[in-house]
Design an enzyme around this catalytic site. Structure first.
Site, PDB file in Angstrom:
ATOM      1  N   CYS A 112     -85.352  39.916  97.950  1.00  0.00           N
ATOM      2  CA  CYS A 112     -86.122  38.702  97.638  1.00  0.00           C
ATOM      3  C   CYS A 112     -87.473  39.130  98.598  1.00  0.00           C
ATOM      4  CB  CYS A 112     -85.680  37.644  98.908  1.00  0.00           C
ATOM      5  SG  CYS A 112     -84.101  36.981  98.346  1.00  0.00           S
ATOM      6  N   ARG A 167     -89.883  40.985  93.471  1.00  0.00           N
ATOM      7  CA  ARG A 167     -88.451  40.994  94.136  1.00  0.00           C
ATOM      8  C   ARG A 167     -87.705  40.065  93.759  1.00  0.00           C
ATOM      9  NH1 ARG A 167     -89.002  45.279  98.290  1.00  0.00           N
ATOM     10  NH2 ARG A 167     -87.110  44.204  99.104  1.00  0.00           N
ATOM     11  N   TRP A 223     -84.567  35.525  95.250  1.00  0.00           N
ATOM     12  CA  TRP A 223     -83.595  35.895  93.994  1.00  0.00           C
ATOM     13  C   TRP A 223     -82.373  35.435  94.630  1.00  0.00           C
ATOM     14  CZ3 TRP A 223     -79.528  39.544  93.636  1.00  0.00           C
ATOM     15  CH2 TRP A 223     -78.950  39.656  92.259  1.00  0.00           C
ATOM     16  N   ASN A 274     -84.080  37.964 103.808  1.00  0.00           N
ATOM     17  CA  ASN A 274     -83.447  38.778 102.750  1.00  0.00           C
ATOM     18  C   ASN A 274     -81.902  39.741 103.142  1.00  0.00           C
ATOM     19  OD1 ASN A 274     -83.330  40.179 100.453  1.00  0.00           O
ATOM     20  ND2 ASN A 274     -84.823  41.752 100.852  1.00  0.00           N
ATOM     21  N   GLY A 275     -81.280  39.528 102.343  1.00  0.00           N
ATOM     22  CA  GLY A 275     -79.994  40.258 102.579  1.00  0.00           C
ATOM     23  C   GLY A 275     -78.705  39.448 102.317  1.00  0.00           C
ATOM     24  N   GLU A 295     -80.321  54.090  78.430  1.00  0.00           N
ATOM     25  CA  GLU A 295     -81.316  53.800  79.105  1.00  0.00           C
ATOM     26  C   GLU A 295     -82.260  53.045  78.152  1.00  0.00           C
ATOM     27  OE1 GLU A 295     -84.804  52.901  81.444  1.00  0.00           O
ATOM     28  OE2 GLU A 295     -82.479  52.950  81.881  1.00  0.00           O
ATOM     29  N   LYS A 321     -83.286  48.853  78.433  1.00  0.00           N
ATOM     30  CA  LYS A 321     -84.525  48.278  78.102  1.00  0.00           C
ATOM     31  C   LYS A 321     -84.466  46.890  77.465  1.00  0.00           C
ATOM     32  CE  LYS A 321     -85.559  49.904  81.173  1.00  0.00           C
ATOM     33  NZ  LYS A 321     -85.196  50.528  82.387  1.00  0.00           N
ATOM     34  N   GLU A 364     -82.765  44.155  79.306  1.00  0.00           N
ATOM     35  CA  GLU A 364     -83.343  43.695  80.473  1.00  0.00           C
ATOM     36  C   GLU A 364     -84.544  43.044  80.067  1.00  0.00           C
ATOM     37  OE1 GLU A 364     -83.148  46.979  83.990  1.00  0.00           O
ATOM     38  OE2 GLU A 364     -84.124  47.360  82.233  1.00  0.00           O
ATOM     39  N   HIS A 392     -64.355  56.469  66.696  1.00  0.00           N
ATOM     40  CA  HIS A 392     -63.049  55.937  67.566  1.00  0.00           C
ATOM     41  C   HIS A 392     -63.279  54.399  67.701  1.00  0.00           C
ATOM     42  CE1 HIS A 392     -61.832  60.013  68.125  1.00  0.00           C
ATOM     43  NE2 HIS A 392     -63.184  60.448  68.202  1.00  0.00           N
ATOM     44  N   LYS A 444     -86.741  43.534  91.238  1.00  0.00           N
ATOM     45  CA  LYS A 444     -86.929  44.840  91.207  1.00  0.00           C
ATOM     46  C   LYS A 444     -85.981  45.836  92.107  1.00  0.00           C
ATOM     47  CE  LYS A 444     -89.623  48.098  89.982  1.00  0.00           C
ATOM     48  NZ  LYS A 444     -89.742  48.688  88.528  1.00  0.00           N
TER      49      LYS A 444
END
Length: 607
Positions: free
Chosen positions: A2, A27, A75, A101-102, A477, A481, A484, A500, A602
């Site tokens: 946050c 954040r 968040w 935050n936490g 990666e 992207k 996300e 397979h 983030k």
């Protein structure tokens, strides 16, 4: 994760709070709120769900003024995204207002106890126990500081906490444990923030708090103390070298696009890393019996890339382990070196992995982008990658810089272990130094083609991203992207997986992107084309990204994106940049919120 900001000054600080919380919105942006101390010795709290700009308009926040205040952008972790679950939270008597935050792991037991004592709760969050504890202990001690220390000693888990109180209206109290918090030092105003962006527009001087410390901040002074002993802790002032202008869009429609276009300069910065620090890392990689690379999310894929590049160039196998699985998976001891990768330097899972490694006696190092971050101070050795602030939630330039640094490190290790010659080392290093110009060419000359492909196929619901060898982590990666930023199902995998089980999925609804290596890597080139043929034999769509300027047989690819030939060592970087642009243009075509994707933030500072 946050964002917390706070400010205390002689004049109205409401605009500074607004700027600070907007700068921290990457954040978390489910909801936000502000608590201001007004002239009537009362605390005004304004909060709601939504983005900062929207909440400020909806709640008429800027109509309220004060000399002391705190703000928060959330968040969600505990409790849904509702107004009642939005920070700040107040005590029953409205004399304390808190942001946090936490995760307070014992909040349920504390909540039950406080309810039994008559405290009323309005939210489902873990945070709300804090203002009630402050109220309780203030009534017992008559001291705000004593109430704060007693409260902190009740809390288990991680936290960055800031609060204001009418009992001491010209001060902000704050504390941290396993969640970032720092002070901004200016002559007329003092600041509190989750990171530098909270106050970078106003001061470049910061005091970085450590775990189990609390601070009392007023307009003209601050003091940091140990939560355990309450003794004053002498803290140095750190000078922030970032320019606040670099956090602004600079004419680009989104931070993501700006940061993609900043990558040529980012590479130059990464290649300018202190050689002595690089050599210290190489020493540990060479001399320790075992070494591990750790990261999570994008940085895990960076470490996977590094696993390949170290094996290929230096001949040393250095496994990549996801930070969240490190404790369960990797045995370490005094003859181990654990190298962590983190953009923010505050990633919870990576911090936990490093703490475990240190407890077992392992040497530790990190490549991070934020000076003074928790990880940079936790490890034995740090390389600051110098990418500058990355505001978009989606990491692009920071990840690319980390890959460049790790490639340079692998070259140094390969030279030391006599796996490559001095001539090969210099040639490869020259290729890295030439890379910014090549990427500039891609951005300026190929982006139109990429935009057309993205727009044309924007409604595809399922993508397979396929690569062999070192292109496998590039595929992972690149798929991340797309997930996300565009919210499109995308799955990265090695080409060998096709036979397979995955070929059963090939139909009109599943499209494939295949990363083709340069022809100079003959064996991998031929094997990758064989995988393309397998998909096409089942009438599957293939977007081939390749380096053959003459083009290929049109029957081989359904769509192709041809890129200029480059040396093998830098080819994966080109594929990655193209994939970033493809994800960006797909997202804009679908009208996604590019810089603030839903449900993400983030810096993941909670477990």
């Amino acid at each position: 994760m946050c964002g917390i900001t706070g400010a205390v000054g002689l004049k109205d600080i409401s605009n500074q709070l607004f700027e600070g919380i907007r700068n921290l919105e990457y954040r978390g942006y489910d909801s936000c709120g502000v608590a201001l101390m007004n002239g009537k010795r009362a605390i005004v709290v304004k909060k709601n769900v939504g983005y900062v700009d929207d909440v400020y308009k909806k709640e008429n926040v800027l109509q309220h003024q004060g000399h002391t205040g705190i703000a928060h952008t959330r968040w969600a972790t505990h409790g849904q995204v509702t107004k009642n679950n939005t920070h700040p939270f107040s005590s029953c008597d409205k004399k304390f207002a808190v942001v946090h935050n936490g995760i307070i792991s014992n909040y349920q037991a504390l909540r039950k106890q406080l309810k039994a004592e008559g405290h009323k709760f309005i939210s489902d969050t873990d945070t709300e126990v804090v203002p009630h504890l402050l109220e309780k202990f203030y009534q017992e001690t008559g001291s705000v500081e004593a109430a704060f220390v007693n409260t902190l000693r009740q809390l288990e888990g991680s936290y960055a906490i800031a609060f204001i109180s009418i009992h001491q209206p010209d001060q902000i109290f704050c504390a941290r444990r396993e969640s970032p918090l720092l002070l901004g030092i200016d002559d007329e105003v003092k600041y509190v923030g989750s990171d530098f962006n909270a106050f970078i527009d106003h001061t470049k001087n910061a005091v970085i708090m450590d775990d189990d410390e609390y601070a009392i901040v007023s307009r003209d002074a601050y003091v940091v103390k140990s939560t355990v002993t309450q003794e004053v802790v002498a803290k140095p002032v750190t000078r922030i070298e970032w320019d606040s202008e670099t956090t602004r869009k600079g004419g680009y429609p989104h931070y993501m696009l700006k940061e993609i276009y900043e990558q040529p300069q980012t590479i130059n910065n990464a290649l300018d890393v202190d050689e002595k620090k690089m050599d210290e890392f190489v020493d540990l990689l060479d001399k320790k019996a075992t070494a591990q690379l750790v990261g999570v999310g994008t940085t895990f894929y960076v470490t996977m890339y590094a696993n390949y590049i170290f094996s290929q160039i230096s001949g040393k196998y250095i496994p990549a382990i996801s930070s969240d699985e490190f404790v369960s998976l990797s045995p370490v001891d005094g003859d181990s070196f654990v190298l962590a990768i983190s953009q923010s330097g505050e990633t919870y899972d990576t911090i936990s992995a490093l703490k475990h490694a240190k407890a077992q006696g392992a040497a530790t190092g990190a490549i991070v982008n934020v000076m003074g971050s928790t990880i940079s101070r936790l490890v034995d050795k740090t390389i600051l990658q110098g990418s500058g602030p990355e505001i978009c939630v989606i990491s692009t330039k920071a990840a690319l810089a980390q890959m460049v640094i790790l490639t340079h490190m692998a070259l140094k290790l390969g030279l030391r272990r006599k796996r490559i010659t001095q001539r090969q080392y210099k040639a490869s290093l020259k290729s890295l130094h030439d890379l910014p110009e090549v990427i500039n060419g891609i951005l300026n000359e190929r982006s139109g083609f990429i935009h057309r492909i993205a727009h044309q196929h924007r409604n595809v619901k399922n993508w397979l991203y396929l690569g062999r060898g070192i292109y496998y982590p590039i595929a992972l990666e690149s798929a991340l992207k797309m997930k996300e930023v565009a919210y499109v199902h995308a799955e990265g995998m090695p080409c060998g997986f096709l036979k397979h089980g995955t070929l059963a999925m090939i139909d009109d609804d599943v499209y494939s992107i295949v990363f083709i290596p340069p022809k100079s890597d003959k064996a991998m080139y031929q094997a990758t084309l064989a995988s393309v043929a397998e998909i096409r034999a089942r009438s599957g769509f293939v977007l081939g990204i390749h380096f053959d300027e003459r083009g290929k047989d049109k029957e081989l690819f359904s769509e192709e994106l041809i890129i200029p030939q480059v040396p093998d060592i830098v080819a994966p970087f080109i594929h990655l940049v193209i994939s970033q642009l493809l994800a960006y243009f797909t997202a804009t075509s679908l009208k996604r919120n590019v810089d603030k994707p839903r449900s993400l933030a983030k810096s993941v500072t909670v477990g």
